[in-house]
Scaffold this motif. Structure first.
Motif, PDB file in Angstrom:
ATOM      1  N   ASP A 198      45.251  28.730  45.218  1.00 58.14           N
ATOM      2  CA  ASP A 198      44.527  29.932  44.500  1.00 58.14           C
ATOM      3  C   ASP A 198      43.618  30.596  44.264  1.00 58.14           C
ATOM      4  OD1 ASP A 198      44.918  31.084  42.057  1.00 58.14           O
ATOM      5  OD2 ASP A 198      44.059  29.835  40.132  1.00 58.14           O
ATOM      6  N   PRO A 199      43.737  32.300  45.224  1.00 60.09           N
ATOM      7  CA  PRO A 199      43.775  33.200  45.667  1.00 60.09           C
ATOM      8  C   PRO A 199      43.043  34.450  44.837  1.00 60.09           C
ATOM      9  CG  PRO A 199      46.123  33.508  46.080  1.00 60.09           C
ATOM     10  CD  PRO A 199      46.009  32.416  46.029  1.00 60.09           C
TER      11      PRO A 199
ATOM     12  N   GLY B  10      38.227  35.996  42.909  1.00 61.31           N
ATOM     13  CA  GLY B  10      39.298  36.650  43.938  1.00 61.31           C
ATOM     14  C   GLY B  10      38.625  36.261  45.719  1.00 61.31           C
ATOM     15  N   ALA B  11      37.915  35.067  44.701  1.00 61.93           N
ATOM     16  CA  ALA B  11      37.585  34.247  46.812  1.00 61.93           C
ATOM     17  C   ALA B  11      38.189  33.300  47.642  1.00 61.93           C
ATOM     18  CB  ALA B  11      35.791  33.504  46.566  1.00 61.93           C
ATOM     19  N   GLY B  12      38.944  33.203  46.336  1.00 64.18           N
ATOM     20  CA  GLY B  12      39.857  31.948  46.396  1.00 64.18           C
ATOM     21  C   GLY B  12      39.808  30.167  46.476  1.00 64.18           C
ATOM     22  N   GLU B  13      40.286  29.307  45.808  1.00 69.09           N
ATOM     23  CA  GLU B  13      40.104  27.426  45.972  1.00 69.09           C
ATOM     24  C   GLU B  13      41.036  26.907  45.889  1.00 69.09           C
ATOM     25  OE1 GLU B  13      38.341  27.377  42.192  1.00 69.09           O
ATOM     26  OE2 GLU B  13      40.067  27.244  41.391  1.00 69.09           O
ATOM     27  N   LEU B  14      41.460  25.537  46.204  1.00 68.39           N
ATOM     28  CA  LEU B  14      42.094  24.854  46.582  1.00 68.39           C
ATOM     29  C   LEU B  14      42.128  24.065  45.730  1.00 68.39           C
ATOM     30  CD1 LEU B  14      41.611  24.995  50.973  1.00 68.39           C
ATOM     31  CD2 LEU B  14      43.959  25.928  49.705  1.00 68.39           C
TER      32      LEU B  14
ATOM     33  N   TYR C 112      38.182  22.394  45.706  1.00 63.58           N
ATOM     34  CA  TYR C 112      37.564  23.381  46.527  1.00 63.58           C
ATOM     35  C   TYR C 112      37.604  24.394  46.916  1.00 63.58           C
ATOM     36  CZ  TYR C 112      38.069  17.823  47.185  1.00 63.58           C
ATOM     37  OH  TYR C 112      38.378  16.808  47.584  1.00 63.58           O
ATOM     38  N   PRO C 113      35.803  24.613  46.570  1.00 65.06           N
ATOM     39  CA  PRO C 113      35.617  26.883  47.057  1.00 65.06           C
ATOM     40  C   PRO C 113      36.516  26.788  48.544  1.00 65.06           C
ATOM     41  CG  PRO C 113      33.526  25.649  47.142  1.00 65.06           C
ATOM     42  CD  PRO C 113      34.445  24.186  47.101  1.00 65.06           C
ATOM     43  N   ILE C 114      36.394  28.224  48.417  1.00 67.51           N
ATOM     44  CA  ILE C 114      36.699  29.006  49.876  1.00 67.51           C
ATOM     45  C   ILE C 114      35.450  29.542  49.607  1.00 67.51           C
ATOM     46  CG2 ILE C 114      37.893  30.386  51.033  1.00 67.51           C
ATOM     47  CD1 ILE C 114      40.356  29.409  49.151  1.00 67.51           C
ATOM     48  N   SER C 115      34.990  29.772  50.647  1.00 66.22           N
ATOM     49  CA  SER C 115      33.160  30.798  51.466  1.00 66.22           C
ATOM     50  C   SER C 115      34.020  31.599  52.905  1.00 66.22           C
ATOM     51  CB  SER C 115      32.090  30.065  51.650  1.00 66.22           C
ATOM     52  OG  SER C 115      31.127  30.185  51.110  1.00 66.22           O
TER      53      SER C 115
END
Length: 63
Positions: free
Chosen positions: A23-24, A29-33, A42-45
Motif C-alpha cells: 500500500d504505497p 506516503g512512506a508505504g507499508e506491507l 510492516y513499515p517501509i523505512s
C-alpha cells in the motif's frame, strides 16, 4: 516511493510466510506491507521494507 515489482513478488511475511500486499499511500506516503494471511502490517523505512515481527503492528490495532 514505489517498490520494485520483482521485490514485491518474492517478499513474504516472516511470521506465516503469506504474500504481502503493498500500500504505497499508507503511512503518510512512506508505504507499508500488509500480510494477506495474518493481521500484521510492516513499515517501509527510507524505501526499505522492515520485515521484523517486533516492528510490525496489527492492522486491527488503533494507530
Amino acid at each position: 516511493m514505489t517498490l520494485d515489482k520483482t521485490l514485491l513478488d518474492i517478499l513474504a511475511c516472516p511470521q506465516d510466510h503469506a504474500p504481502l500486499k503493498y500500500d504505497p499511500a499508507a503511512a503518510a506516503g512512506a508505504g507499508e506491507l500488509a500480510c494477506t494471511g495474518c493481521d500484521r502490517v510492516y513499515p517501509i523505512s527510507d524505501g526499505i521494507p522492515v520485515l521484523l515481527v517486533d516492528e510490525a503492528r496489527h492492522a486491527t490495532a488503533k494507530k
